[in-house]
Design a protein around this motif. Sequence first.
Motif, PDB file in Angstrom:
ATOM      1  N   LEU A   4      22.968 -24.638  37.105  1.00 29.71           N
ATOM      2  CA  LEU A   4      22.360 -23.415  36.594  1.00 29.71           C
ATOM      3  C   LEU A   4      21.938 -22.546  37.771  1.00 29.71           C
ATOM      4  O   LEU A   4      21.156 -22.978  38.623  1.00 29.71           O
ATOM      5  CB  LEU A   4      21.144 -23.757  35.737  1.00 29.71           C
ATOM      6  N   PHE A   5      22.469 -21.331  37.839  1.00 31.78           N
ATOM      7  CA  PHE A   5      22.102 -20.365  38.867  1.00 31.78           C
ATOM      8  C   PHE A   5      21.017 -19.453  38.314  1.00 31.78           C
ATOM      9  O   PHE A   5      21.139 -18.958  37.189  1.00 31.78           O
ATOM     10  CB  PHE A   5      23.314 -19.533  39.283  1.00 31.78           C
ATOM     11  N   VAL A   6      19.962 -19.212  39.118  1.00 30.58           N
ATOM     12  CA  VAL A   6      18.833 -18.421  38.654  1.00 30.58           C
ATOM     13  C   VAL A   6      18.481 -17.355  39.684  1.00 30.58           C
ATOM     14  O   VAL A   6      18.394 -17.633  40.883  1.00 30.58           O
ATOM     15  CB  VAL A   6      17.598 -19.310  38.387  1.00 30.58           C
ATOM     16  N   CYS A   7      18.266 -16.134  39.176  1.00 27.99           N
ATOM     17  CA  CYS A   7      17.722 -15.048  39.993  1.00 27.99           C
ATOM     18  C   CYS A   7      16.680 -14.327  39.132  1.00 27.99           C
ATOM     19  O   CYS A   7      16.187 -14.897  38.162  1.00 27.99           O
ATOM     20  CB  CYS A   7      18.813 -14.119  40.519  1.00 27.99           C
ATOM     21  N   ARG A  13      23.138 -11.412  41.300  1.00 27.67           N
ATOM     22  CA  ARG A  13      23.386 -12.619  42.096  1.00 27.67           C
ATOM     23  C   ARG A  13      23.782 -13.830  41.263  1.00 27.67           C
ATOM     24  O   ARG A  13      24.815 -14.456  41.530  1.00 27.67           O
ATOM     25  CB  ARG A  13      22.150 -12.947  42.943  1.00 27.67           C
ATOM     26  N   SER A  14      22.969 -14.206  40.279  1.00 30.52           N
ATOM     27  CA  SER A  14      23.297 -15.426  39.529  1.00 30.52           C
ATOM     28  C   SER A  14      24.570 -15.280  38.697  1.00 30.52           C
ATOM     29  O   SER A  14      25.368 -16.226  38.655  1.00 30.52           O
ATOM     30  CB  SER A  14      22.113 -15.913  38.693  1.00 30.52           C
ATOM     31  N   PRO A  15      24.855 -14.133  38.073  1.00 28.68           N
ATOM     32  CA  PRO A  15      26.144 -14.018  37.384  1.00 28.68           C
ATOM     33  C   PRO A  15      27.329 -14.042  38.356  1.00 28.68           C
ATOM     34  O   PRO A  15      28.401 -14.543  38.012  1.00 28.68           O
ATOM     35  CB  PRO A  15      26.070 -12.673  36.661  1.00 28.68           C
ATOM     36  N   GLY A  33      17.889 -15.614  34.248  1.00 26.30           N
ATOM     37  CA  GLY A  33      16.929 -14.885  35.059  1.00 26.30           C
ATOM     38  C   GLY A  33      15.506 -15.186  34.641  1.00 26.30           C
ATOM     39  O   GLY A  33      15.261 -15.649  33.521  1.00 26.30           O
ATOM     40  N   LEU A  34      14.577 -14.888  35.524  1.00 25.80           N
ATOM     41  CA  LEU A  34      13.169 -15.174  35.269  1.00 25.80           C
ATOM     42  C   LEU A  34      12.391 -13.996  34.703  1.00 25.80           C
ATOM     43  O   LEU A  34      11.343 -14.186  34.093  1.00 25.80           O
ATOM     44  CB  LEU A  34      12.508 -15.636  36.567  1.00 25.80           C
TER      45      LEU A  34
END
Length: 106
Positions: A4-7, A13-15, A33-34
């Motif tokens: 899981l990539f998170v920005c 960035r994460s996509p 995202g957060l």
Amino acid sequence: MNVLFVCSRNRLRSPTAENVFRDWPGVQVASAGLAPDADEILTAEDLDWADVVIAMEKKHKAEISRRFMPQLRDTRVVALGIRDDYGFMDPELIEILRAKVPPHLR
């Protein structure tokens, strides 16, 4: 392996990371995202799914730990140190991701 990539807002960035590593052998990817206005907002279910969470910045890692500590029991969270200076699929961002992410996919 579920990655899981998170920005912050899940727009740049994460996509991009999700797209770059979508076809990586043995890896399933997603991104979130957060921020409250993120395109895909990070949920506890996302963290339950993930084997590793790759945050773009240290502040993201800290926020994930603060908000979701119970869901992180068996989940590794790493921060790449990639600032919000790039557009979606920016060639420089792709190069940085290709250099920094693979060690975490083992």
